[in-house]
Write a protein that holds these residues in place. Structure first.
Motif, PDB file in Angstrom:
ATOM      1  N   CYS A 453       5.664  -3.638  -4.645  1.00 14.90           N
ATOM      2  CA  CYS A 453       6.085  -3.624  -2.964  1.00 14.90           C
ATOM      3  C   CYS A 453       7.641  -4.011  -2.251  1.00 14.90           C
ATOM      4  O   CYS A 453       8.135  -4.862  -2.823  1.00 14.90           O
ATOM      5  CB  CYS A 453       5.186  -4.428  -2.186  1.00 14.90           C
ATOM      6  SG  CYS A 453       3.178  -4.715  -2.835  1.00 14.90           S
ATOM      7  N   ARG A 455      10.073  -2.351   1.199  1.00 15.17           N
ATOM      8  CA  ARG A 455      10.811  -1.945   2.449  1.00 15.17           C
ATOM      9  C   ARG A 455      10.212  -0.691   3.401  1.00 15.17           C
ATOM     10  O   ARG A 455       8.806  -0.774   3.718  1.00 15.17           O
ATOM     11  CB  ARG A 455      11.595  -2.293   3.329  1.00 15.17           C
ATOM     12  CG  ARG A 455      11.674  -2.571   4.858  1.00 15.17           C
ATOM     13  CD  ARG A 455      13.186  -2.240   5.174  1.00 15.17           C
ATOM     14  NE  ARG A 455      12.900  -2.422   6.859  1.00 15.17           N
ATOM     15  CZ  ARG A 455      14.272  -2.602   7.583  1.00 15.17           C
ATOM     16  NH1 ARG A 455      15.610  -2.824   6.740  1.00 15.17           N
ATOM     17  NH2 ARG A 455      14.401  -2.654   8.219  1.00 15.17           N
ATOM     18  N   ASN A 458       5.251   0.340   4.348  1.00 15.31           N
ATOM     19  CA  ASN A 458       5.103   0.449   4.586  1.00 15.31           C
ATOM     20  C   ASN A 458       5.696   1.233   6.184  1.00 15.31           C
ATOM     21  O   ASN A 458       5.398   1.672   7.678  1.00 15.31           O
ATOM     22  CB  ASN A 458       5.254  -1.524   5.793  1.00 15.31           C
ATOM     23  CG  ASN A 458       4.587  -2.334   4.536  1.00 15.31           C
ATOM     24  OD1 ASN A 458       3.203  -1.718   4.276  1.00 15.31           O
ATOM     25  ND2 ASN A 458       4.570  -3.577   4.042  1.00 15.31           N
ATOM     26  N   HIS A 459       7.107   1.349   5.654  1.00 15.38           N
ATOM     27  CA  HIS A 459       7.958   1.857   7.027  1.00 15.38           C
ATOM     28  C   HIS A 459       8.354   3.072   6.860  1.00 15.38           C
ATOM     29  O   HIS A 459       9.692   3.119   5.404  1.00 15.38           O
ATOM     30  CB  HIS A 459       9.476   1.062   6.988  1.00 15.38           C
ATOM     31  CG  HIS A 459       8.841  -0.766   7.294  1.00 15.38           C
ATOM     32  ND1 HIS A 459       7.935  -0.278   9.346  1.00 15.38           N
ATOM     33  CD2 HIS A 459       8.171  -1.583   7.497  1.00 15.38           C
ATOM     34  CE1 HIS A 459       7.640  -1.284   9.288  1.00 15.38           C
ATOM     35  NE2 HIS A 459       8.222  -2.564   8.171  1.00 15.38           N
ATOM     36  N   ASP A 489       3.153   7.274  -3.422  1.00 19.88           N
ATOM     37  CA  ASP A 489       3.273   6.399  -2.339  1.00 19.88           C
ATOM     38  C   ASP A 489       1.200   6.547  -1.926  1.00 19.88           C
ATOM     39  O   ASP A 489       0.586   5.537  -1.448  1.00 19.88           O
ATOM     40  CB  ASP A 489       3.743   7.283  -0.797  1.00 19.88           C
ATOM     41  CG  ASP A 489       4.997   6.400  -1.010  1.00 19.88           C
ATOM     42  OD1 ASP A 489       5.229   5.699  -1.845  1.00 19.88           O
ATOM     43  OD2 ASP A 489       5.986   6.886   0.005  1.00 19.88           O
ATOM     44  N   ARG A 493      -1.411   3.497  -1.623  1.00 19.72           N
ATOM     45  CA  ARG A 493      -2.278   3.450  -0.576  1.00 19.72           C
ATOM     46  C   ARG A 493      -3.825   3.928  -1.247  1.00 19.72           C
ATOM     47  O   ARG A 493      -5.134   3.300  -0.813  1.00 19.72           O
ATOM     48  CB  ARG A 493      -2.748   5.219   0.062  1.00 19.72           C
ATOM     49  CG  ARG A 493      -1.380   5.405   1.021  1.00 19.72           C
ATOM     50  CD  ARG A 493      -0.776   3.643   1.910  1.00 19.72           C
ATOM     51  NE  ARG A 493       0.648   4.199   2.448  1.00 19.72           N
ATOM     52  CZ  ARG A 493       0.699   3.102   2.900  1.00 19.72           C
ATOM     53  NH1 ARG A 493       0.322   1.844   3.699  1.00 19.72           N
ATOM     54  NH2 ARG A 493       2.808   3.286   3.300  1.00 19.72           N
ATOM     55  N   ASP A 524       6.732  -7.980   3.304  1.00 18.57           N
ATOM     56  CA  ASP A 524       6.576  -6.154   2.752  1.00 18.57           C
ATOM     57  C   ASP A 524       5.034  -6.287   2.001  1.00 18.57           C
ATOM     58  O   ASP A 524       4.691  -4.846   1.669  1.00 18.57           O
ATOM     59  CB  ASP A 524       7.902  -6.083   1.951  1.00 18.57           C
ATOM     60  CG  ASP A 524       9.099  -6.245   2.872  1.00 18.57           C
ATOM     61  OD1 ASP A 524       8.947  -5.904   3.838  1.00 18.57           O
ATOM     62  OD2 ASP A 524      10.059  -6.050   2.250  1.00 18.57           O
ATOM     63  N   PRO A 526       1.556  -5.718   1.372  1.00 20.30           N
ATOM     64  CA  PRO A 526       0.358  -4.764   2.069  1.00 20.30           C
ATOM     65  C   PRO A 526      -0.858  -5.954   2.665  1.00 20.30           C
ATOM     66  O   PRO A 526      -0.957  -6.699   2.018  1.00 20.30           O
ATOM     67  CB  PRO A 526       0.085  -3.359   1.445  1.00 20.30           C
ATOM     68  CG  PRO A 526       0.879  -3.315   1.880  1.00 20.30           C
ATOM     69  CD  PRO A 526       1.668  -4.347   0.851  1.00 20.30           C
TER      70      PRO A 526
END
Length: 600
Positions: A453, A455, A458-459, A489, A493, A524, A526
């Motif tokens: 994980c 930054r 999520n961004h 990525d 998810r 960071d 999830p």
């Protein structure tokens, strides 16, 4: 219809007499210099041609990724498919007898190889060439070569005894492992057995240049031991001056202790041999010792030392014997008096009662801590194979973060007895299956899944707008093509969704793990991944090892200590030092990016 004809052709090819193969000699065929135009027209001198990157760019109008050289990592053969669209539907099996041959390389720090192979009998009439790729294990760099036959060439089953060779692959580092893959072209859309892979190692520095020319491989060959009383003198041969080794060290293990000696020879003494002393050794004890140059990963020379009991002179032996005869009656008389005194006290003393002992908890705790000892805890004996670990990550934090992930995978595979699956190491499989299909299969087949994980997980930054000029558009397309290959990525998810569903159903979540590097924050991670075990790397490497192998770090009377995995010990191996450096560089890049965003 064409499938039935193909099966009939294969039966005819298999039914040919094997003695026809003897007509073709097993001579090695090397690549030729010829153009794609000559290959298409089938001119003379174009039987087996090498294709370079300029030919690919000129024909396809695409500047291929530099890592793939002149090869196109597509499942179907594109260069000749325009003339014959059905060429991708034929059955061509993988080559056989793949061999790696070391050739002369004048540079003492590198090796050069040539790959040879034989084509398969199956589908040889439709064979149009070969693709040879070379990849370093634990790295993402790929070297590739493409070889084509002329368009009107049709090989028979007798040609399966021919040996084809590649061009040399130069610049391979010494003492490294590589994987070479030979692929038969064309590659059908629905066929898997079209390539053959082989893992090999290049020569070590000592094998190529000799031990006296290699600083990393050098070790003292001649060691002699001489005892003088309880002191032991060890003499060993020094390293050649050209290696620049200035200091050495020695360690001896015995009697539950370790004796360390730092050795620093002076230039005024003998430059060929040096002697040093090992002090404070116990008599009658066997010691196992090792000596090596004071360098990282230096090869150690083992030798044994037995400290013989040193006889002591005793000139007053007759006097001592006479004294013993005089003292024995006195000792007996004193012992009798002591027994009488104890008997008298026992009769006059009342019956003892149980008294409460005033124990101090601090002393007990200190005793328990001192009694805790290091021990080797074996892994479960019912594990016949190493666990399989899939690592997923986000590539939106830049190449430094991706490099840190790659170094983590290399360290886990080398020093944590785990097979690591990483998309950076299987570009050919991703090109064959597609990103999502590859990740879904790896998630299903892996024993554990680790999500790194950061930054960028999520961004995600918005993709840049393409420039108006054609050159800028080409660069943008090239970057996007590479990002699609090395990005997982979507798989992250998918893992997050599976963890949420498994938690809702009350299923076991031990398969999934999350981790962050020192430059990331716990925020960071999830929300769904906070339901599984998460670790801070590199301080939690022992915990990660415990999770992967199902062993306890602590148990009564001992704790598990794993070599090269502790927080202070992992940097002593090359893979750990590379991991630490990659995390440091990624942290610098992340902080610089955050500073730029704040200033903006």
């Amino acid at each position: 219809m064409w499938r039935a004809a193909l099966v009939f052709y294969q039966l005819l090819a298999l039914g040919r007499p094997l003695r026809a193969q003897d007509n073709v000699p097993a001579t090695a065929i090397t690549p030729q210099n010829c153009s794609l135009e000559c290959i298409r027209q089938g001119g003379p001198g174009c039987e087996y041609c090498r294709v370079n990157r300029d030919d690919v760019k000129k024909d396809l109008g695409l500047n291929s990724i530099k890592a793939f050289g002149s090869c196109i990592p597509w499942p179907c053969f594109e260069l000749l498919g325009k003339e014959d669209p059905e060429i991708c539907q034929h059955y061509v099996q993988a080559p056989k007898d793949v061999k790696v041959e070391l050739v002369h390389e004048p540079n003492p720090t590198y090796d050069t190889i040539v790959v040879s192979w034989k084509p398969s009998y199956y589908g040889i009439a439709f064979l149009r060439g070969f693709q040879v790729s070379l990849q370093a294990l634990g790295g993402s760099s790929v070297a590739c070569q493409l070889f084509l036959f002329q368009s009107n060439l049709s090989l028979t089953a007798s040609h399966a005894q021919r040996v084809y060779k590649s061009d040399p692959f130069p610049g391979l580092c010494l003492g490294c492992q590589y994987a070479v893959t030979v692929m038969a072209l064309p590659v059908p859309e629905r066929w898997e057995n079209f390539y053959q892979s082989k893992i090999f190692s290049t020569r070590s520095c000592s094998e190529k240049n000799g031990l006296e020319q290699c600083k990393k491989d050098w070790y003292p060959k001649h060691v002699t031991v001489k005892q003088e009383g309880t002191n032991v003198t060890v003499t060993f041969n020094l390293a050649p001056p050209n290696l620049g080794i200035k200091s050495y060290f020695s360690q001896c293990y015995g009697d539950s202790k370790m004796n360390y000696t730092d050795i620093r020879p002076t230039s005024s003494q003998n430059k060929t041999y040096h002697s040093y002393q090992i002090n404070d050794l116990r008599e009658g004890t066997n010691y196992t010792c090792e000596i090596a140059a004071n360098e990282v990963d230096a090869v150690r020379k083992l030798f044994s030392v037995y400290v013989r009991p040193f006889p002591k002179e005793d000139a007053s032996q007759p006097c001592v014997t006479a004294s013993l005869f005089l003292m024995i009656p006195l000792c007996l008389a004193g012992l009798i008096l002591l027994m009488v005194f104890l008997a008298a006290i026992t009769k006059t003393r009342p019956t003892p009662q149980m008294r409460r002992c005033d124990l101090k908890p601090d002393i007990i705790k200190q005793h328990q801590e001192n009694d805790t000892h290091e021990e080797v805890v074996p892994l479960h004996g019912n594990k016949l194979t190493t666990p399989r670990l899939l690592i997923c990550y986000s590539s939106h934090d830049g190449p430094a973060h991706v490099k840190a992930v790659m170094q983590l995978g290399a360290f886990i595979q080398q020093h944590m007895a785990t097979q690591v699956c990483l998309d950076l190491w299987d570009s050919l499989g991703i090109a064959e299956e597609g990103r999502m299909t590859w990740h879904c299969r790896q998630i299903r087949e892996s024993d554990f899944v680790l999500v790194i994980c950061s930054r960028g997980l999520n961004h995600r930054p918005e993709p840049p707008e393409p420039d108006a000029n054609e050159e800028g558009v080409e660069v943008s397309m090239e970057l996007d093509f590479g990002n699609n290959i090395f990005c997982s990525d979507a798989a992250v998810r998918l893992i997050v969704e599976e963890v949420g569903q498994a938690k809702a159903r009350g299923l076991d979540l031990s398969k999934y793990m999350a981790a962050i590097f020192d430059y990331s924050e716990e925020a960071d991670i999830p929300t769904e991944l906070r339901l599984v075990s998460h670790y801070m790397l590199t301080s939690d490497l022992p915990l990660l090892f415990s999770h992967l192998h199902g062993v306890a770090l602590h148990r009564p009377g001992g704790y598990l200590k794993i070599k090269h995995i502790s927080e202070e010990g992992f940097t002593k191996v090359p893979a750990g030092a590379a991991l630490q450096n990659a995390i440091y560089e990624a942290g610098l890049e992340m902080r610089a990016k955050m500073l730029r965003s704040v200033e903006g």
